[in-house]
Design a protein around this motif. Structure first.
Motif, PDB file in Angstrom:
ATOM      1  N   ALA A  85       0.821  -1.211   0.000  1.00  0.00           N
ATOM      2  CA  ALA A  85       0.000   0.000   0.000  1.00  0.00           C
ATOM      3  C   ALA A  85       0.857   1.264   0.000  1.00  0.00           C
ATOM      4  O   ALA A  85       0.454   2.294  -0.541  1.00  0.00           O
ATOM      5  CB  ALA A  85      -0.939  -0.003   1.202  1.00  0.00           C
ATOM      6  N   ARG A  86       2.054   1.183   0.570  1.00  0.00           N
ATOM      7  CA  ARG A  86       2.933   2.350   0.596  1.00  0.00           C
ATOM      8  C   ARG A  86       3.334   2.808  -0.807  1.00  0.00           C
ATOM      9  O   ARG A  86       3.732   3.941  -1.000  1.00  0.00           O
ATOM     10  CB  ARG A  86       4.199   2.056   1.395  1.00  0.00           C
ATOM     11  N   ASN A  87       3.222   1.905  -1.786  1.00  0.00           N
ATOM     12  CA  ASN A  87       3.578   2.257  -3.159  1.00  0.00           C
ATOM     13  C   ASN A  87       2.443   2.950  -3.911  1.00  0.00           C
ATOM     14  O   ASN A  87       2.649   3.405  -5.037  1.00  0.00           O
ATOM     15  CB  ASN A  87       3.998   1.008  -3.938  1.00  0.00           C
ATOM     16  N   LEU A  88       1.262   3.039  -3.307  1.00  0.00           N
ATOM     17  CA  LEU A  88       0.146   3.731  -3.941  1.00  0.00           C
ATOM     18  C   LEU A  88       0.277   5.230  -3.716  1.00  0.00           C
ATOM     19  O   LEU A  88       0.504   5.684  -2.594  1.00  0.00           O
ATOM     20  CB  LEU A  88      -1.183   3.247  -3.368  1.00  0.00           C
ATOM     21  N   LYS A  89       0.114   5.984  -4.774  1.00  0.00           N
ATOM     22  CA  LYS A  89       0.224   7.448  -4.685  1.00  0.00           C
ATOM     23  C   LYS A  89      -0.785   8.003  -3.680  1.00  0.00           C
ATOM     24  O   LYS A  89      -0.457   8.895  -2.892  1.00  0.00           O
ATOM     25  CB  LYS A  89       0.016   8.066  -6.064  1.00  0.00           C
ATOM     26  N   SER A  90      -2.008   7.487  -3.694  1.00  0.00           N
ATOM     27  CA  SER A  90      -3.032   7.988  -2.775  1.00  0.00           C
ATOM     28  C   SER A  90      -2.631   7.776  -1.318  1.00  0.00           C
ATOM     29  O   SER A  90      -2.828   8.662  -0.479  1.00  0.00           O
ATOM     30  CB  SER A  90      -4.373   7.307  -3.050  1.00  0.00           C
ATOM     31  N   VAL A  91      -2.042   6.645  -1.015  1.00  0.00           N
ATOM     32  CA  VAL A  91      -1.612   6.356   0.353  1.00  0.00           C
ATOM     33  C   VAL A  91      -0.429   7.242   0.740  1.00  0.00           C
ATOM     34  O   VAL A  91      -0.397   7.806   1.832  1.00  0.00           O
ATOM     35  CB  VAL A  91      -1.275   4.856   0.521  1.00  0.00           C
ATOM     36  N   SER A  92       0.537   7.396  -0.161  1.00  0.00           N
ATOM     37  CA  SER A  92       1.710   8.223   0.168  1.00  0.00           C
ATOM     38  C   SER A  92       1.322   9.687   0.337  1.00  0.00           C
ATOM     39  O   SER A  92       1.849  10.370   1.223  1.00  0.00           O
ATOM     40  CB  SER A  92       2.825   8.050  -0.861  1.00  0.00           C
TER      41      SER A  92
END
Length: 131
Positions: free
Chosen positions: A49-56
């Protein structure tokens, strides 16, 4: 201590608006635990999930506002997993980003937000956009 489960999807605009909703609340950052949570639709093996732009984007904004943030993820049925995670955390609030849909769109495609609201006994903070 207040615990908020922040269910983040992949839409960056909705994530930003969701963060704005949370940061506009009268919360004390040192007394609030935030858990960013993403449910992958398919088997999430190897997914992060850390690789998702929305999460970051959400993580950066919430940490900048002074919150301690944890990231969690799962895969499968979004509604069931969100409710189960809220239960496991004993979350006080579930934060969701929704999309405005017509009644026909809701009937045809369903709505994770709607199902979580209807099935949860917890407070649900829903931020909607026109997306």
């Amino acid at each position: 201590m207040t615990t908020i489960l922040v269910s983040i999807d992949t839409d960056v605009t909705r994530a930003k608006e969701q963060v704005e909703s949370i940061t506009s609340l009268p919360l004390q950052t040192d007394e609030t635990d935030l858990v960013l949570y993403h449910v992958f639709r398919a088997d999430g093996e190897g997914a992060d999930a850390r690789n998702l732009k929305s999460v970051s984007v959400a993580l950066d904004s919430l940490e900048e506002a002074g919150f301690d943030v944890e990231i969690r993820q799962s895969s499968g049925d979004a509604v069931r997993n969100i409710l189960d995670e809220a239960e496991a955390l004993d979350a006080d609030v579930i934060s969701l980003a929704g999309r405005k849909r017509s009644p026909t769109g809701k009937a045809l495609f369903g709505s994770v937000a709607q199902d979580v609201i209807l099935r949860s006994d917890r407070t649900v903070l829903l931020d909607t956009t026109d997306n």
